[in-house]
Design a protein around this motif. Structure first.
Motif, PDB file in Angstrom:
ATOM      1  N   LEU A 185       0.641  -1.058   0.068  1.00 17.21           N
ATOM      2  CA  LEU A 185      -0.225  -0.193  -0.046  1.00 17.21           C
ATOM      3  C   LEU A 185       0.955   1.260  -0.030  1.00 17.21           C
ATOM      4  CD1 LEU A 185      -2.769   1.276   0.110  1.00 17.21           C
ATOM      5  CD2 LEU A 185      -2.422   1.065   2.735  1.00 17.21           C
ATOM      6  N   ALA A 186       1.803   1.299   0.839  1.00 21.88           N
ATOM      7  CA  ALA A 186       2.739   2.279   0.767  1.00 21.88           C
ATOM      8  C   ALA A 186       3.415   2.978  -0.501  1.00 21.88           C
ATOM      9  CB  ALA A 186       3.771   2.349   1.879  1.00 21.88           C
ATOM     10  N   MET A 187       3.673   1.690  -1.120  1.00 18.75           N
ATOM     11  CA  MET A 187       4.239   1.895  -2.577  1.00 18.75           C
ATOM     12  C   MET A 187       3.447   2.539  -3.443  1.00 18.75           C
ATOM     13  SD  MET A 187       5.908  -0.845  -5.286  1.00 18.75           S
ATOM     14  CE  MET A 187       4.498  -0.912  -6.175  1.00 18.75           C
ATOM     15  N   LEU A 188       2.100   2.007  -3.423  1.00 15.00           N
ATOM     16  CA  LEU A 188       1.124   2.431  -4.298  1.00 15.00           C
ATOM     17  C   LEU A 188       0.659   3.735  -4.146  1.00 15.00           C
ATOM     18  CD1 LEU A 188      -1.246  -0.700  -4.349  1.00 15.00           C
ATOM     19  CD2 LEU A 188       0.400  -0.075  -6.277  1.00 15.00           C
ATOM     20  N   LEU A 189       0.996   4.276  -2.748  1.00 12.11           N
ATOM     21  CA  LEU A 189       0.578   5.568  -2.270  1.00 12.11           C
ATOM     22  C   LEU A 189       1.429   6.513  -2.863  1.00 12.11           C
ATOM     23  CD1 LEU A 189      -1.128   4.840   1.172  1.00 12.11           C
ATOM     24  CD2 LEU A 189      -2.334   6.174  -0.798  1.00 12.11           C
ATOM     25  N   SER A 190       2.610   6.169  -3.002  1.00 12.69           N
ATOM     26  CA  SER A 190       3.911   6.908  -3.153  1.00 12.69           C
ATOM     27  C   SER A 190       3.731   7.507  -4.815  1.00 12.69           C
ATOM     28  CB  SER A 190       5.139   6.117  -3.062  1.00 12.69           C
ATOM     29  OG  SER A 190       5.437   5.576  -1.882  1.00 12.69           O
ATOM     30  N   ARG A 240      -0.475  -9.298 -12.219  1.00 12.65           N
ATOM     31  CA  ARG A 240      -0.365  -8.000 -11.227  1.00 12.65           C
ATOM     32  C   ARG A 240      -0.817  -6.929 -12.102  1.00 12.65           C
ATOM     33  NH1 ARG A 240       5.518  -8.899 -11.160  1.00 12.65           N
ATOM     34  NH2 ARG A 240       5.596 -11.029 -10.258  1.00 12.65           N
ATOM     35  N   VAL A 241      -0.637  -6.710 -13.580  1.00 13.77           N
ATOM     36  CA  VAL A 241      -1.099  -5.746 -14.335  1.00 13.77           C
ATOM     37  C   VAL A 241      -2.658  -5.503 -14.353  1.00 13.77           C
ATOM     38  CG1 VAL A 241      -1.302  -4.747 -16.651  1.00 13.77           C
ATOM     39  CG2 VAL A 241       0.973  -5.390 -15.711  1.00 13.77           C
ATOM     40  N   ASP A 242      -3.155  -6.709 -14.556  1.00 14.92           N
ATOM     41  CA  ASP A 242      -4.701  -6.779 -14.723  1.00 14.92           C
ATOM     42  C   ASP A 242      -5.134  -6.474 -13.281  1.00 14.92           C
ATOM     43  OD1 ASP A 242      -4.439  -7.480 -17.066  1.00 14.92           O
ATOM     44  OD2 ASP A 242      -4.729  -9.754 -16.580  1.00 14.92           O
ATOM     45  N   ALA A 243      -4.798  -6.770 -12.045  1.00  8.90           N
ATOM     46  CA  ALA A 243      -5.040  -6.301 -10.791  1.00  8.90           C
ATOM     47  C   ALA A 243      -5.252  -5.043 -10.574  1.00  8.90           C
ATOM     48  CB  ALA A 243      -4.782  -7.112  -9.629  1.00  8.90           C
ATOM     49  N   LEU A 244      -3.958  -4.293 -10.790  1.00  8.80           N
ATOM     50  CA  LEU A 244      -3.776  -2.745 -10.858  1.00  8.80           C
ATOM     51  C   LEU A 244      -4.954  -2.185 -11.725  1.00  8.80           C
ATOM     52  CD1 LEU A 244       0.155  -2.765 -10.720  1.00  8.80           C
ATOM     53  CD2 LEU A 244      -1.441  -2.266  -8.881  1.00  8.80           C
ATOM     54  N   THR A 286       6.036  -4.789 -12.200  1.00  7.03           N
ATOM     55  CA  THR A 286       7.675  -5.125 -12.285  1.00  7.03           C
ATOM     56  C   THR A 286       8.075  -4.912 -10.806  1.00  7.03           C
ATOM     57  OG1 THR A 286       7.672  -4.756 -14.673  1.00  7.03           O
ATOM     58  CG2 THR A 286       9.741  -4.691 -13.139  1.00  7.03           C
ATOM     59  N   MET A 287       7.806  -3.624 -10.114  1.00  4.76           N
ATOM     60  CA  MET A 287       8.533  -3.495  -8.921  1.00  4.76           C
ATOM     61  C   MET A 287       7.967  -4.101  -7.718  1.00  4.76           C
ATOM     62  SD  MET A 287       8.712   0.810  -9.024  1.00  4.76           S
ATOM     63  CE  MET A 287       7.235   1.347  -9.062  1.00  4.76           C
ATOM     64  N   LEU A 288       6.654  -4.321  -7.803  1.00  7.97           N
ATOM     65  CA  LEU A 288       5.913  -5.411  -6.723  1.00  7.97           C
ATOM     66  C   LEU A 288       6.485  -6.922  -6.982  1.00  7.97           C
ATOM     67  CD1 LEU A 288       2.112  -4.657  -7.452  1.00  7.97           C
ATOM     68  CD2 LEU A 288       3.716  -4.152  -5.351  1.00  7.97           C
ATOM     69  N   MET A 307      13.870   1.832   1.860  1.00  5.66           N
ATOM     70  CA  MET A 307      13.911   2.652   0.634  1.00  5.66           C
ATOM     71  C   MET A 307      14.934   1.777  -0.273  1.00  5.66           C
ATOM     72  SD  MET A 307      14.134   6.657   1.392  1.00  5.66           S
ATOM     73  CE  MET A 307      15.093   6.621   3.070  1.00  5.66           C
ATOM     74  N   GLU A 308      15.054   0.651   0.207  1.00  5.01           N
ATOM     75  CA  GLU A 308      15.745  -0.384  -0.909  1.00  5.01           C
ATOM     76  C   GLU A 308      15.083  -0.941  -1.628  1.00  5.01           C
ATOM     77  OE1 GLU A 308      19.127  -2.796   0.884  1.00  5.01           O
ATOM     78  OE2 GLU A 308      19.582  -1.331   2.221  1.00  5.01           O
ATOM     79  N   PHE A 309      13.649  -0.963  -1.176  1.00  2.20           N
ATOM     80  CA  PHE A 309      12.511  -1.641  -2.153  1.00  2.20           C
ATOM     81  C   PHE A 309      12.183  -0.840  -3.291  1.00  2.20           C
ATOM     82  CE2 PHE A 309      11.807  -3.753   1.905  1.00  2.20           C
ATOM     83  CZ  PHE A 309      11.480  -5.180   1.520  1.00  2.20           C
ATOM     84  N   PRO A 310      12.150  -1.331  -4.410  1.00  2.00           N
ATOM     85  CA  PRO A 310      11.642  -0.675  -5.600  1.00  2.00           C
ATOM     86  C   PRO A 310      10.423   0.162  -5.387  1.00  2.00           C
ATOM     87  CG  PRO A 310      12.296  -2.821  -6.299  1.00  2.00           C
ATOM     88  CD  PRO A 310      12.172  -2.981  -4.791  1.00  2.00           C
TER      89      PRO A 310
END
Length: 217
Positions: free
Chosen positions: A41-46, A80-84, A98-100, A134-137
């Motif tokens: 969620l934090a990645m998506l909110l970024s 993943r693309v389809d869910a997004l 890809t990042m996920l 912050m090492e996570f994509p």
């Protein structure tokens, strides 16, 4: 706490005090699965996209079963693309997919799929936790702050984590703009996380600031 601060706090928590994790259906606890969901969620909110769309995309990923790093890694890129896409997270869907996958690989390979191991490696210091996150994509300073201000509900080691956006929202409402005095208004770490989310929401809109002030009079 003065009467004015208490009145503002009560209105804030009542009207806007739902965490973003709560909105995404995450039952946050100090366990690997909900902590991983919070990282997603934090990645998506970024991204430069509305919070509503980010939350909707997270819900779609979790509804599809991608609630653990193992499940996320085993899902195909197209899945993943389809869910997004179902969450209308379309401008960034291919890059995010890809990042996920890459992030799930990192979490499994380095911390055995358990973000508590990351926290322990950082010895519970919120700045060190942020640096590792912050090492996570897809997780930069904003994403790390989002994760930590929500995780402080179940990670007392990192509390209080009140980033500049939270403090700016507090200042607009006449609440303390320093972390420790502001944190002292909350009765628990869970309430602190709710207060943080409320102040982030309020910081975005002068109309909301005026509404809270008026209701607190």
């Amino acid at each position: 706490m003065g009467k004015t601060d208490k009145a503002v706090l009560d209105v804030l928590l009542d009207r806007y005090g739902r965490t973003f994790a709560g909105e995404a259906g995450i039952k946050l606890s100090d366990h690997p699965k909900p902590l991983y969901q919070l990282l997603v969620l934090a990645m998506l909110l970024s991204a430069r996209i509305s919070a509503e769309v980010a939350v909707a995309a997270a819900k779609e990923l979790f509804a599809a079963g991608y609630s653990t790093p193992k499940a996320m890694r085993e899902a195909s890129w197209q899945d993943r693309v389809d869910a997004l896409g179902r969450g209308h997270y379309r401008r960034y869907d291919e890059r995010t997919a890809t990042m996920l996958g890459d992030g799930a690989d990192l979490l499994i390979d380095r911390w055995k799929g358990d973000l508590r191991k990351l926290r322990d490696e950082a010895k519970g210091d919120d700045r060190r936790v942020a640096a590792l996150l912050m090492e996570f994509p897809g997780i930069g300073p904003t994403g790390a702050d989002i994760f930590l201000r929500e995780a402080q509900a179940v990670w007392p080691q990192v509390a209080p984590h009140l980033d500049q956006r939270v403090l700016d929202g507090a200042g607009k409402l006449g609440l303390p703009r320093q972390a420790r005095p502001l944190a002292s208004l909350a009765h628990s770490n869970d309430e602190l996380a709710r207060l943080s989310a409320a102040l982030v929401r309020v910081s975005r809109s002068k109309r909301t600031v005026d509404e809270v002030k008026s209701a607190a009079r």
